[in-house]
Design a protein around this motif. Sequence first.
Motif, PDB file in Angstrom:
ATOM      1  N   PRO A  30       0.841  -1.212  -0.021  1.00  0.00           N
ATOM      2  CA  PRO A  30       0.075   0.016  -0.042  1.00  0.00           C
ATOM      3  C   PRO A  30       0.720   1.163   0.096  1.00  0.00           C
ATOM      4  CG  PRO A  30      -0.948  -1.733   1.588  1.00  0.00           C
ATOM      5  CD  PRO A  30       0.380  -2.388   1.112  1.00  0.00           C
ATOM      6  N   ALA A  31       1.974   1.244   0.664  1.00  0.00           N
ATOM      7  CA  ALA A  31       2.769   2.323   0.635  1.00  0.00           C
ATOM      8  C   ALA A  31       3.567   2.641  -0.829  1.00  0.00           C
ATOM      9  CB  ALA A  31       3.873   2.291   1.564  1.00  0.00           C
ATOM     10  N   ALA A  34       0.497   4.255  -2.540  1.00  0.00           N
ATOM     11  CA  ALA A  34       0.332   5.471  -2.246  1.00  0.00           C
ATOM     12  C   ALA A  34       1.242   6.521  -2.986  1.00  0.00           C
ATOM     13  CB  ALA A  34       0.456   5.510  -0.633  1.00  0.00           C
ATOM     14  N   THR A  37       0.543   7.046  -6.467  1.00  0.00           N
ATOM     15  CA  THR A  37      -0.857   7.605  -6.802  1.00  0.00           C
ATOM     16  C   THR A  37      -0.934   9.032  -6.137  1.00  0.00           C
ATOM     17  OG1 THR A  37      -1.726   6.620  -4.825  1.00  0.00           O
ATOM     18  CG2 THR A  37      -2.075   5.691  -7.339  1.00  0.00           C
ATOM     19  N   THR A  39      -0.838  10.063  -2.952  1.00  0.00           N
ATOM     20  CA  THR A  39      -1.871  10.029  -1.920  1.00  0.00           C
ATOM     21  C   THR A  39      -0.858   9.669  -0.636  1.00  0.00           C
ATOM     22  OG1 THR A  39      -2.691   7.897  -2.203  1.00  0.00           O
ATOM     23  CG2 THR A  39      -3.943   9.453  -3.264  1.00  0.00           C
ATOM     24  N   THR A  40      -1.545   9.746   0.610  1.00  0.00           N
ATOM     25  CA  THR A  40      -0.687   9.271   1.752  1.00  0.00           C
ATOM     26  C   THR A  40      -1.278   7.642   1.917  1.00  0.00           C
ATOM     27  OG1 THR A  40      -2.831   9.486   3.037  1.00  0.00           O
ATOM     28  CG2 THR A  40      -1.147  11.310   2.914  1.00  0.00           C
ATOM     29  N   VAL A  41      -0.654   7.149   2.578  1.00  0.00           N
ATOM     30  CA  VAL A  41      -1.119   5.500   2.772  1.00  0.00           C
ATOM     31  C   VAL A  41      -2.305   5.529   3.137  1.00  0.00           C
ATOM     32  CG1 VAL A  41      -0.584   3.429   4.072  1.00  0.00           C
ATOM     33  CG2 VAL A  41       1.305   4.674   2.961  1.00  0.00           C
ATOM     34  N   ASP A  42      -2.994   6.273   4.263  1.00  0.00           N
ATOM     35  CA  ASP A  42      -4.181   6.261   4.728  1.00  0.00           C
ATOM     36  C   ASP A  42      -5.403   6.580   3.722  1.00  0.00           C
ATOM     37  OD1 ASP A  42      -3.536   5.505   7.277  1.00  0.00           O
ATOM     38  OD2 ASP A  42      -3.543   7.384   8.013  1.00  0.00           O
ATOM     39  N   GLU A  43      -4.855   7.475   2.705  1.00  0.00           N
ATOM     40  CA  GLU A  43      -5.852   7.906   1.688  1.00  0.00           C
ATOM     41  C   GLU A  43      -6.061   6.971   0.395  1.00  0.00           C
ATOM     42  OE1 GLU A  43      -5.257  12.800   1.411  1.00  0.00           O
ATOM     43  OE2 GLU A  43      -3.652  11.505   0.685  1.00  0.00           O
ATOM     44  N   TYR A  44      -4.788   6.391   0.489  1.00  0.00           N
ATOM     45  CA  TYR A  44      -4.933   5.265  -0.742  1.00  0.00           C
ATOM     46  C   TYR A  44      -5.814   4.082  -0.156  1.00  0.00           C
ATOM     47  CZ  TYR A  44      -3.576   1.174  -3.632  1.00  0.00           C
ATOM     48  OH  TYR A  44      -3.936   0.160  -4.155  1.00  0.00           O
ATOM     49  N   CYS A  62      -3.591   4.951 -10.803  1.00  0.00           N
ATOM     50  CA  CYS A  62      -3.377   3.304 -10.568  1.00  0.00           C
ATOM     51  C   CYS A  62      -3.349   2.624 -11.442  1.00  0.00           C
ATOM     52  CB  CYS A  62      -4.807   3.092  -9.669  1.00  0.00           C
ATOM     53  SG  CYS A  62      -4.872   3.443  -8.094  1.00  0.00           S
TER      54      CYS A  62
END
Length: 69
Positions: A30-31, A34, A37, A39-44, A62
Amino acid sequence: MKNNLTGLEFKLHEMASRIAVLREIEGYTPAEMAAKTDTTVDEYLSCERGEASLSFAFIYRCALALGVD
């Protein structure tokens, strides 16, 4: 996932699920996605779980990262 999704919500959840599957197939964390894309990891992760709206820019990034149209 909610039981009473509209057609659009269903498609967005379906697309988010496909992104998750493709990420796993490609072996990206996910990192890493992120970063790819912008984005932050949380957003992703929120997008990948279908909890956040998927912007065109996110979907496009993506697709580029995962090598799909």
